[in-house]
Design an enzyme around this catalytic site. Structure first.
Site, PDB file in Angstrom:
ATOM      1  N   SER A  40      69.469  97.182  70.560  1.00  0.00           N
ATOM      2  CA  SER A  40      70.258  96.265  71.391  1.00  0.00           C
ATOM      3  C   SER A  40      69.643  96.100  72.776  1.00  0.00           C
ATOM      4  O   SER A  40      69.696  95.016  73.364  1.00  0.00           O
ATOM      5  CB  SER A  40      71.698  96.777  71.514  1.00  0.00           C
ATOM      6  N   HIS A  43      66.922  93.643  72.319  1.00  0.00           N
ATOM      7  CA  HIS A  43      67.464  92.282  72.214  1.00  0.00           C
ATOM      8  C   HIS A  43      67.831  91.745  73.599  1.00  0.00           C
ATOM      9  O   HIS A  43      67.561  90.587  73.920  1.00  0.00           O
ATOM     10  CB  HIS A  43      68.698  92.273  71.310  1.00  0.00           C
TER      11      HIS A  43
END
Length: 333
Positions: A40, A43
């Site tokens: 994450s 990302h």
């Protein structure tokens, strides 16, 4: 304090001197020792689709271990000096899902390091309710892995019963895929961890010491169909290949997050009675199981982690994106 700050520019993190966070009631201050780099975080670093909610500039990081050095209420004083990790998902505890112990899908869920400043800094604050003490004998460096392992444990529990004699295929040899495979080994299943040829040296080869069978998907096909597929790669190609490797009546568990839409021919799923199971995040109970597994494998796990000083945060992110390391963890020492 020194902090690694994700700026509004794509793929840019800079080191800044920041004020140590001041505490509100119910919060504690943690002197961070280690903070892992999660998918994450990558990302958010890439400004990927689905991460538009991350307000920048922000201090990323939710795989945190350290020591409590300050609190703001008498009820939390017992934590001062304790070695702790921080639960990544900050659930409300009051919504329907929380009342049914489904904390990972709390209606008001917030993730430290994505919704507000996280642990890629010398200090981080959090509410004491999300702090968990680390068991004696578990090093802070390995305890930082409890969050991704908890996500894997949650995914395996979502899959239903797994036992000896079943064959499990895990697609994607990142840390979540690796940990999903390890949890399935703990259930005595035959476990295959699949990736690409380029993944072998830095990722797939690491699984050999854990009773996991590596498979290079772009070099050969599986010799038999499997009972369960865990899709941890985030690849649209892997999604379709996973179903091709699944027995009739098998189960498909989707753990990865995807940056693109995925098309499925649902008639194939209906005819084979393949249930689609999804898994997101983890809950408080998953950390208990994670600590037990980390204690069992702590010596071997040192071989799968690449440690980087905070000053090398950009190298750690680059190496993670280039898949040169199975798991990058920042050290504040």
């Amino acid at each position: 304090m020194l902090a690694a700050v994700k700026t509004e520019t794509i793929r840019e993190i800079i080191l800044e001197n920041r004020d140590i966070p001041s505490l509100a009631h119910g919060e504690v201050l943690i002197n961070v020792d280690y903070c892992g780099i999660c998918g994450s975080d990558l990302h958010a670093f890439n400004h990927s689709k689905g991460y538009e909610f991350v307000n920048k500039p922000i201090i990323l990081g939710h795989e945190i271990s350290g020591k409590v050095v300050e609190c703001n209420d008498p009820e939390s004083e017992y934590l001062i000096g304790k070695k702790v990790i921080v639960e990544s998902m900050h659930y409300c505890g009051h919504c329907e899902n929380c009342k049914n112990s489904r904390y990972s899908i709390c209606e008001s869920n917030k993730c430290i390091g994505l919704h507000f400043d996280g642990g890629m800094a010398e200090f981080v604050k959090t509410k004491s309710k999300y702090v968990r003490e680390i068991p004696d004998g578990l090093p802070l460096s390995i305890a930082a892995l409890s969050e991704p392992l908890s996500i894997a444990i949650h995914a395996v529990n979502r899959a239903g019963e797994i036992n000896q004699g079943q064959t499990v295929l895990v697609q994607g040899p990142g840390i979540i895929g690796f940990f999903v495979a390890l949890v399935c080994v703990e259930k005595n299943a035959k476990v295959i961890l699949s990736g690409l040829e380029r993944d072998y040296e830095n990722r797939l080869s690491k699984c050999l010491d854990f009773g996991i069978t590596p498979h290079i998907a772009d070099k050969s096909s599986l010799s038999e169909k499997v009972d369960i597929v865990f899709e941890c790669s985030g690849s649209n190609v892997a999604v379709k290949n996973g179903f091709n490797n699944l027995k009739k009546g098998g189960r498909a568990v989707f753990v990865a997050l995807y940056e693109q839409d995925t098309n499925l021919f649902l008639t194939q799923l209906v005819r084979n009675e393949w249930p689609i199971i999804t898994s997101y995040g983890c809950g408080p109970v998953d950390y208990v199981s994670a600590f037990n597994i980390l204690q069992k494998y702590q010596n071997k796990l040192n071989n799968v982690v690449g440690f980087y000083p905070l000053s090398k945060v950009n190298q750690a992110f680059d190496n993670s994106l280039n898949q040169d390391v199975l798991k990058a963890v920042l050290s504040m020492e």
